[in-house]
Write a protein that holds these residues in place. Structure first.
Motif, PDB file in Angstrom:
ATOM      1  N   PRO A 150      -6.192  17.974 -14.170  1.00 57.73           N
ATOM      2  CA  PRO A 150      -7.100  17.881 -13.019  1.00 57.73           C
ATOM      3  C   PRO A 150      -8.283  18.827 -13.222  1.00 57.73           C
ATOM      4  O   PRO A 150      -8.121  19.949 -13.690  1.00 57.73           O
ATOM      5  CB  PRO A 150      -6.225  18.337 -11.844  1.00 57.73           C
ATOM      6  N   PHE A 151      -9.441  18.375 -12.912  1.00 53.24           N
ATOM      7  CA  PHE A 151     -10.702  19.091 -13.080  1.00 53.24           C
ATOM      8  C   PHE A 151     -11.115  19.241 -14.549  1.00 53.24           C
ATOM      9  O   PHE A 151     -12.190  19.757 -14.827  1.00 53.24           O
ATOM     10  CB  PHE A 151     -10.689  20.470 -12.388  1.00 53.24           C
ATOM     11  N   ALA A 208      -1.623   4.064  -1.170  1.00 55.48           N
ATOM     12  CA  ALA A 208      -2.679   4.822  -1.861  1.00 55.48           C
ATOM     13  C   ALA A 208      -2.412   4.916  -3.358  1.00 55.48           C
ATOM     14  O   ALA A 208      -3.326   4.816  -4.170  1.00 55.48           O
ATOM     15  CB  ALA A 208      -2.815   6.209  -1.246  1.00 55.48           C
ATOM     16  N   VAL A 209      -1.136   5.102  -3.730  1.00 52.24           N
ATOM     17  CA  VAL A 209      -0.787   5.173  -5.152  1.00 52.24           C
ATOM     18  C   VAL A 209      -0.952   3.798  -5.797  1.00 52.24           C
ATOM     19  O   VAL A 209      -1.424   3.699  -6.938  1.00 52.24           O
ATOM     20  CB  VAL A 209       0.645   5.710  -5.360  1.00 52.24           C
ATOM     21  N   HIS A 221      -7.401   4.706 -11.467  1.00 51.88           N
ATOM     22  CA  HIS A 221      -7.443   5.820 -12.415  1.00 51.88           C
ATOM     23  C   HIS A 221      -7.096   5.353 -13.828  1.00 51.88           C
ATOM     24  O   HIS A 221      -7.710   5.806 -14.798  1.00 51.88           O
ATOM     25  CB  HIS A 221      -6.488   6.948 -11.999  1.00 51.88           C
ATOM     26  N   GLY A 222      -6.126   4.466 -13.937  1.00 54.17           N
ATOM     27  CA  GLY A 222      -5.757   3.944 -15.262  1.00 54.17           C
ATOM     28  C   GLY A 222      -6.933   3.278 -15.948  1.00 54.17           C
ATOM     29  O   GLY A 222      -7.176   3.500 -17.142  1.00 54.17           O
ATOM     30  N   LEU A 223      -7.674   2.482 -15.205  1.00 52.77           N
ATOM     31  CA  LEU A 223      -8.855   1.827 -15.765  1.00 52.77           C
ATOM     32  C   LEU A 223      -9.922   2.849 -16.143  1.00 52.77           C
ATOM     33  O   LEU A 223     -10.517   2.772 -17.219  1.00 52.77           O
ATOM     34  CB  LEU A 223      -9.414   0.808 -14.772  1.00 52.77           C
ATOM     35  N   LEU A 237      -5.986  10.673  -7.108  1.00 51.89           N
ATOM     36  CA  LEU A 237      -4.608  10.215  -7.299  1.00 51.89           C
ATOM     37  C   LEU A 237      -3.621  11.343  -7.034  1.00 51.89           C
ATOM     38  O   LEU A 237      -2.675  11.196  -6.251  1.00 51.89           O
ATOM     39  CB  LEU A 237      -4.422   9.660  -8.716  1.00 51.89           C
ATOM     40  N   LEU A 238      -3.846  12.487  -7.680  1.00 47.72           N
ATOM     41  CA  LEU A 238      -2.896  13.601  -7.555  1.00 47.72           C
ATOM     42  C   LEU A 238      -3.051  14.379  -6.257  1.00 47.72           C
ATOM     43  O   LEU A 238      -2.072  14.940  -5.755  1.00 47.72           O
ATOM     44  CB  LEU A 238      -3.045  14.559  -8.744  1.00 47.72           C
ATOM     45  N   GLY A 239      -4.260  14.440  -5.722  1.00 48.24           N
ATOM     46  CA  GLY A 239      -4.499  15.260  -4.545  1.00 48.24           C
ATOM     47  C   GLY A 239      -4.334  14.541  -3.226  1.00 48.24           C
ATOM     48  O   GLY A 239      -4.066  15.170  -2.200  1.00 48.24           O
TER      49      GLY A 239
END
Length: 132
Positions: free
Chosen positions: A109-110, A66-67, A74-76, A50-52
């Motif tokens: 992230p990560f 894409a978003v 990602h929310g799920l 999502l962020l990358g």
């Protein structure tokens, strides 16, 4: 009341039953930790995607598709991960700091990969405990 040979075996049967119950509880907790570990990886991967990829595509290329796809995915993944944290922690034995780190790791992230290591260590220690 005189004891019978059957009565003499009851404590052994109870201790064996308790041992089996403890083993099955540890097995269930280890399985729960493995599910949480997998969910942590999924949550981390979807956040990175999502962020990358999705957000830069939206802002640099003007493509919001894409978003629109990765946002809900990602929310799920996050909701499943959060629910598994709640279920796992409800079994007990978790310090508040550990729980906070599990949630905090999902925000970074990560961070989910660091959580995976933490969860794997806990599962390994439970596995060693069950083999004693």
């Amino acid at each position: 009341m005189p004891s019978t040979p059957h009565d003499q075996h009851l404590p052994t049967q109870r201790s064996t039953a308790n041992s089996r119950d403890t083993t099955s509880l540890l097995g269930a907790e280890i399985e729960q930790l493995r599910s949480l570990e997998f969910a942590s990886i999924c949550e981390a991967v979807t956040l990175i995607l999502l962020l990358g990829i999705a957000v830069p595509l939206k802002h640099l290329a003007g493509s919001a598709l894409a978003v629109k796809v990765m946002g809900p995915v990602h929310g799920l993944a996050f909701l499943i991960y959060a629910w598994l944290i709640v279920q796992t922690v409800a079994a007990g034995g978790w310090r508040p700091r550990e729980v906070a780190l599990l949630f905090l790791g999902a925000m970074l992230p990560f961070g989910g990969f660091f959580n995976r290591k933490r969860i794997a260590r806990r599962a390994a220690s439970l596995l060693q405990e069950s083999q004693r």
